[in-house]
Design an enzyme around this catalytic site. Structure first.
Site, PDB file in Angstrom:
ATOM      1  N   ARG A   1       0.844  -1.197   0.000  1.00 16.33           N
ATOM      2  CA  ARG A   1       0.000   0.000   0.000  1.00 16.33           C
ATOM      3  C   ARG A   1       0.878   1.246   0.000  1.00 16.33           C
ATOM      4  NH1 ARG A   1      -4.589  -1.734   4.530  1.00 16.33           N
ATOM      5  NH2 ARG A   1      -5.093  -3.748   3.558  1.00 16.33           N
TER       6      ARG A   1
ATOM      7  N   ARG B   1       2.502   1.050  10.274  1.00 18.11           N
ATOM      8  CA  ARG B   1       2.000   1.458   8.957  1.00 18.11           C
ATOM      9  C   ARG B   1       3.145   1.398   7.952  1.00 18.11           C
ATOM     10  NH1 ARG B   1      -2.708   4.306   7.717  1.00 18.11           N
ATOM     11  NH2 ARG B   1      -2.991   4.881   9.896  1.00 18.11           N
TER      12      ARG B   1
ATOM     13  N   GLU C   1      -5.418  -1.090  16.151  1.00 22.76           N
ATOM     14  CA  GLU C   1      -6.104  -2.031  15.270  1.00 22.76           C
ATOM     15  C   GLU C   1      -5.153  -3.122  14.783  1.00 22.76           C
ATOM     16  OE1 GLU C   1      -7.444  -2.322  10.679  1.00 22.76           O
ATOM     17  OE2 GLU C   1      -7.572  -0.321  11.591  1.00 22.76           O
TER      18      GLU C   1
ATOM     19  N   SER D   1      -9.573  -5.824  10.928  1.00 23.49           N
ATOM     20  CA  SER D   1     -10.820  -5.140  10.584  1.00 23.49           C
ATOM     21  C   SER D   1     -11.685  -6.153   9.847  1.00 23.49           C
ATOM     22  CB  SER D   1     -10.535  -3.920   9.706  1.00 23.49           C
ATOM     23  OG  SER D   1     -11.678  -3.113   9.565  1.00 23.49           O
TER      24      SER D   1
ATOM     25  N   ARG E   1       1.748  -6.487  12.879  1.00 23.81           N
ATOM     26  CA  ARG E   1       1.177  -5.910  14.092  1.00 23.81           C
ATOM     27  C   ARG E   1       1.073  -6.939  15.215  1.00 23.81           C
ATOM     28  NH1 ARG E   1      -3.111  -1.129  12.473  1.00 23.81           N
ATOM     29  NH2 ARG E   1      -1.815  -0.193  10.834  1.00 23.81           N
TER      30      ARG E   1
END
Length: 429
Positions: free
Chosen positions: A264, A279, A351, A354, A393
């Site tokens: 991403r 991130r 997070e 999701s 994560r």
């Protein structure tokens, strides 16, 4: 894509849903109403001309039987055929423009989604486990990892650029152990079928899941004439396994899991979470995807969330699950739960998964249908997806929650068989 019939026949329902998302309905639906009106004007005109054309054929046959000159009728037929051709072309353009306008309209929230503008309005559903207490100041993973010699951001930046990472030694083994542990749990106990998909996807596949056309800036596109993109998540190839297919409804729900790297560009996110692994431009993830009948999709969403939570339970990591409000959901989602893991180094929940039900939003774009009972009318399926889990994560959570005063990190018991019995990651000498 939202239902075009709903936009046409129940515009206030659509406008209310968009308003609940915090959007201006007029801006979100810009041009859609006008294009739909033009489409409805053209369709009966084209159909009327085609009926006249069919009647003209009978008139010509009758005139010939009576010995009447048919040249006038034939000339009118010729003019009418040209008109039909032109109007049909106009209709195709209008339809294409209407569909393109709808492609950038987000999904409508389910009735059970709480109203809200941002993350502060999300609702906590449950918590599991207590955050650990330390008799020392806990470190963040961006200090722990380099000190242990398992995580290197500087060399990654020299190889690629900032927001990439190199895992080595026990760090690389830990990431691989997490991937294998998650896949084994989801396939052996949760009933998912493991898939190894392509890590590149074409434009149609990304359009089907809602990544294109709206979010092209967030993707990495391959140069040249390939028109291929690095996948932002395994949700893309897994959902598209059944693109333009009609599935036997007796096989539903279909459940897939896959490990893939994800890519991403994170356009517009500069300055956010730039330290550490939270991130990154490239990261590993184990994804969960379901294709279901509409009447079972919300039960399947709850079980998907439970499947993702089970990973954290087995790893003895404290977490909480929150229901996202209307203003905090992703573009394609009708309802989303976020699972947030506790990070001692940052003293907050972050997070880690999701989990969303997109209802028929993706299926309509991708042409994913099913026949209940294996026969009868083909209906749009519902698609669901969730992280089960984000590997980087999860690694961060292990480093921070299982850190020791001497700088070592205890390996969770569930992972030790995958780490060949290694009980702790210690500082390199």
């Amino acid at each position: 894509m939202i239902d075009p019939t709903l936009v046409r026949d129940n515009p206030e329902v659509v406008r209310a849903g968009l308003r609940n998302r915090g959007l201006d309905p007029d801006a979100a639906l810009q041009g859609v109403a006008a294009l739909d009106a033009e489409r409805r004007r053209l369709i009966p005109e084209v159909e009327g001309l085609k009926r006249e054309q069919n009647s003209a054929g009978e008139q010509i046959a009758q005139a010939k039987r009576q010995g009447i000159d048919t040249s006038a009728i034939q000339e009118a037929n010729k003019q009418r055929a040209q008109r039909i051709k032109q109007l049909s072309a106009d209709l195709d353009v209008v339809e294409e423009r209407r569909l393109q306008a709808l492609m950038v309209v987000p999904n409508l929230p389910h009735a059970s989604v709480p109203l809200g503008k941002a993350s502060a309005d999300n609702i906590e559903v449950r918590r599991h486990g207590d955050p650990p207490t330390f008799d020392f100041e806990p470190q963040a993973h961006w200090d722990l990892g380099p000190a242990l010699g398992i995580l290197d951001f500087e060399r990654a930046a020299r190889i690629a650029r900032a927001r990439f990472a190199v895992l080595s030694g026990a760090g690389a083994r830990l990431a691989r152990a997490l991937i294998n542990f998650m896949l084994d749990l989801h396939t052996r106990e949760h009933g998912y079928r493991e898939v190894e998909p392509p890590f590149l996807a074409n434009r149609a596949a990304l359009t089907g899941t809602g990544n294109l056309p709206k979010f092209e800036a967030d993707l990495f596109k391959i140069s040249g004439e390939w028109d291929l993109f690095l996948i932002p998540t395994a949700e893309v190839p897994l959902t598209n396994l059944h693109r333009e297919e009609i599935v036997d409804g007796r096989l539903l729900p279909i459940k897939y899991t896959a490990y893939t790297p994800c890519f991403r560009s994170e356009a517009g996110s500069y300055g956010q979470d730039v330290r550490g692994l939270i991130r990154q431009h490239q990261f590993d993830k184990v994804e969960l995807v379901k294709i279901t009948a509409p009447e079972q999709s919300y039960d399947e969403l709850e079980s998907l969330v439970a499947n993702a939570e089970e990973v954290l339970k087995r790893l003895e990591l404290p977490y909480r699950t929150v229901l996202l409000c209307t203003g905090d959901m992703s573009f394609a989602s009708a309802k989303t739960y976020d699972i947030e893991v506790w990070l001692p180094g940052q003293q907050t929940y972050r997070e880690i998964s999701s989990c969303s039900n997109t209802e028929a939003f993706q299926a309509r774009r991708a042409g994913i249908k099913y026949r209940a009972g294996g026969s009868g009318k083909a209906e749009l399926a519902h698609t669901l997806n969730g992280s089960g889990l984000a590997v980087g994560r999860t690694l961060v959570a292990i480093l921070e929650n299982f850190q020791q005063k001497d700088g070592s990190v205890v390996v969770p018991a569930a992972l030790r068989p995958y780490m060949h019995g290694l009980e702790a990651i210690e500082r390199t000498r």
